[in-house]
Design a protein around this motif. Structure first.
Motif, PDB file in Angstrom:
ATOM      1  N   VAL A 145      11.423  34.854 -18.189  1.00  0.00           N
ATOM      2  CA  VAL A 145      11.917  33.615 -18.789  1.00  0.00           C
ATOM      3  C   VAL A 145      10.997  33.195 -19.943  1.00  0.00           C
ATOM      4  O   VAL A 145       9.823  33.566 -19.995  1.00  0.00           O
ATOM      5  CB  VAL A 145      11.995  32.482 -17.739  1.00  0.00           C
ATOM      6  CG1 VAL A 145      13.007  32.826 -16.662  1.00  0.00           C
ATOM      7  CG2 VAL A 145      10.628  32.226 -17.103  1.00  0.00           C
ATOM      8  N   ASN A 151       8.996  32.477 -12.689  1.00  0.00           N
ATOM      9  CA  ASN A 151      10.357  32.266 -12.223  1.00  0.00           C
ATOM     10  C   ASN A 151      10.681  33.362 -11.214  1.00  0.00           C
ATOM     11  O   ASN A 151      10.820  34.527 -11.570  1.00  0.00           O
ATOM     12  CB  ASN A 151      11.343  32.317 -13.397  1.00  0.00           C
ATOM     13  CG  ASN A 151      12.757  32.008 -12.940  1.00  0.00           C
ATOM     14  OD1 ASN A 151      13.547  32.906 -12.685  1.00  0.00           O
ATOM     15  ND2 ASN A 151      13.068  30.731 -12.841  1.00  0.00           N
ATOM     16  N   TRP A 291      10.834  27.807  -9.982  1.00  0.00           N
ATOM     17  CA  TRP A 291      10.084  27.749 -11.245  1.00  0.00           C
ATOM     18  C   TRP A 291       8.715  27.127 -10.970  1.00  0.00           C
ATOM     19  O   TRP A 291       8.604  26.166 -10.225  1.00  0.00           O
ATOM     20  CB  TRP A 291      10.804  26.872 -12.262  1.00  0.00           C
ATOM     21  CG  TRP A 291      12.118  27.403 -12.765  1.00  0.00           C
ATOM     22  CD1 TRP A 291      13.295  27.459 -12.074  1.00  0.00           C
ATOM     23  CD2 TRP A 291      12.378  27.928 -14.063  1.00  0.00           C
ATOM     24  NE1 TRP A 291      14.271  27.989 -12.860  1.00  0.00           N
ATOM     25  CE2 TRP A 291      13.745  28.291 -14.094  1.00  0.00           C
ATOM     26  CE3 TRP A 291      11.596  28.134 -15.204  1.00  0.00           C
ATOM     27  CZ2 TRP A 291      14.347  28.837 -15.223  1.00  0.00           C
ATOM     28  CZ3 TRP A 291      12.207  28.679 -16.326  1.00  0.00           C
ATOM     29  CH2 TRP A 291      13.560  29.041 -16.328  1.00  0.00           C
TER      30      TRP A 291
END
Length: 304
Positions: A145, A151, A291
């Protein structure tokens, strides 16, 4: 006393719910007869046993037991679940002759063909035992990401799964749909083959004397439609596998399952003798994505 003077001790088959062996709360039973190879599916062979005819109350009790067991089973390590499944295979190996007889009667097979089915079933348990701590690496992992973030996606079990076992493949088919459900951390309520429930009820005895915690697998016998309908509509059942439902029943169960957005695995032609892929392992997994900021390691702007 001579051997000819004694009466055989007939086996009493019971349900398997919450790690115990109750009779159906309704007190009902139905006759199970052997399938003869000459007569085919419609043939009525010798009487084998009276199997419990489960009620809607039995189905609800099984869901309660499965939900109670879910926390501990889903929270166990994947490696530990693999050890437990392998232990089941060990126990089946020790009762190979018994299951060969039961499968031969249930499916109208010769002794040699039934033995081959039992061997394949034991191997199927071992196969899924090996996947318990590997499936997460196949369907999960780190995602690339943009930005200073980790992530990560990881699979988690769906919850309580109702399994309508295959009607014709009473042992290999049963294990092929049940093992991937519990291998991935779900708990199961199994509706055994209506015409040939005895291998499933005997498998319950193996589960009870292995390391599978009570409630992880619950086995019901009886009329498929009568048991599966309340399971499909049950608000505490998270998913349902329709492997053993015919077209009309599958449609009815899908409609009932929609009420609480159950995950539904529709019936499809399957050759259970072939090595399975991972489709049934992933069918009842949910993906959790997390996250997390990586942070900075100083003025250089580098991060970990």
């Amino acid at each position: 006393m001579n051997a000819v003077d004694r009466l055989n001790v007939l086996k009493t088959y019971k349900l398997y719910v919450g790690g115990k062996f109750p009779r159906s709360e309704s007190g009902r039973v139905y006759e199970v007869t052997a399938k003869t190879s000459a007569a085919g599916a419609a043939g009525k062979g010798k009487w084998l046993a009276n199997a419990p005819l489960s009620s809607r109350k039995d189905a609800r009790d099984a869901v309660v037991a499965a939900r109670k067991a879910f926390g501990g089973w889903s929270g166990a390590t994947a490696y530990n679940r693999g050890q437990v499944l392998y232990r089941v295979a060990e126990m089946l190996e020790g009762r190979r002759e018994q299951f060969t007889r039961e499968v031969a009667d249930a499916e109208g097979l010769s002794k040699s063909k039934a033995a081959a089915v039992v061997d394949a079933t034991i191997d199927r348990w071992v196969w899924y035992a090996g996947w318990t701590d590997k499936i997460a690496q196949v369907v999960g992992g780190g995602n690339p990401v943009a930005g200073p973030f980790f992530n990560l996606s990881s699979p988690e079990p769906t919850g309580v799964v109702a399994v309508v076992a295959p009607q014709e493949s009473s042992f290999l088919g049963l294990v092929s749909v049940l093992a991937p459900v519990i291998a991935t951390g779900n708990t199961a309520v199994v509706v055994a083959s209506e015409k040939s429930p005895l291998p499933a009820l005997s498998l319950a005895e193996v589960l009870a004397t292995s390391d599978v915690p009570g409630g992880v697998v619950n086995v019901l016998s009886g009329r498929t439609a009568e048991i599966a309908t309340p399971l499909a509509a049950h608000q505490d059942v998270n998913a349902i596998d329709l492997a053993g439902a015919d077209e009309a029943l599958a449609k009815e169960l899908e409609i009932a399952a929609a009420d609480n957005l159950k995950r539904v695995l529709r019936p499809q032609p399957v050759d259970y003798s072939e090595t399975p892929g991972i489709d049934r392992l992933t069918a009842f997994l949910e993906t959790k994505t997390v996250w997390h900021p990586t942070g900075s390691l100083g003025a250089s702007g580098s991060s970990y």
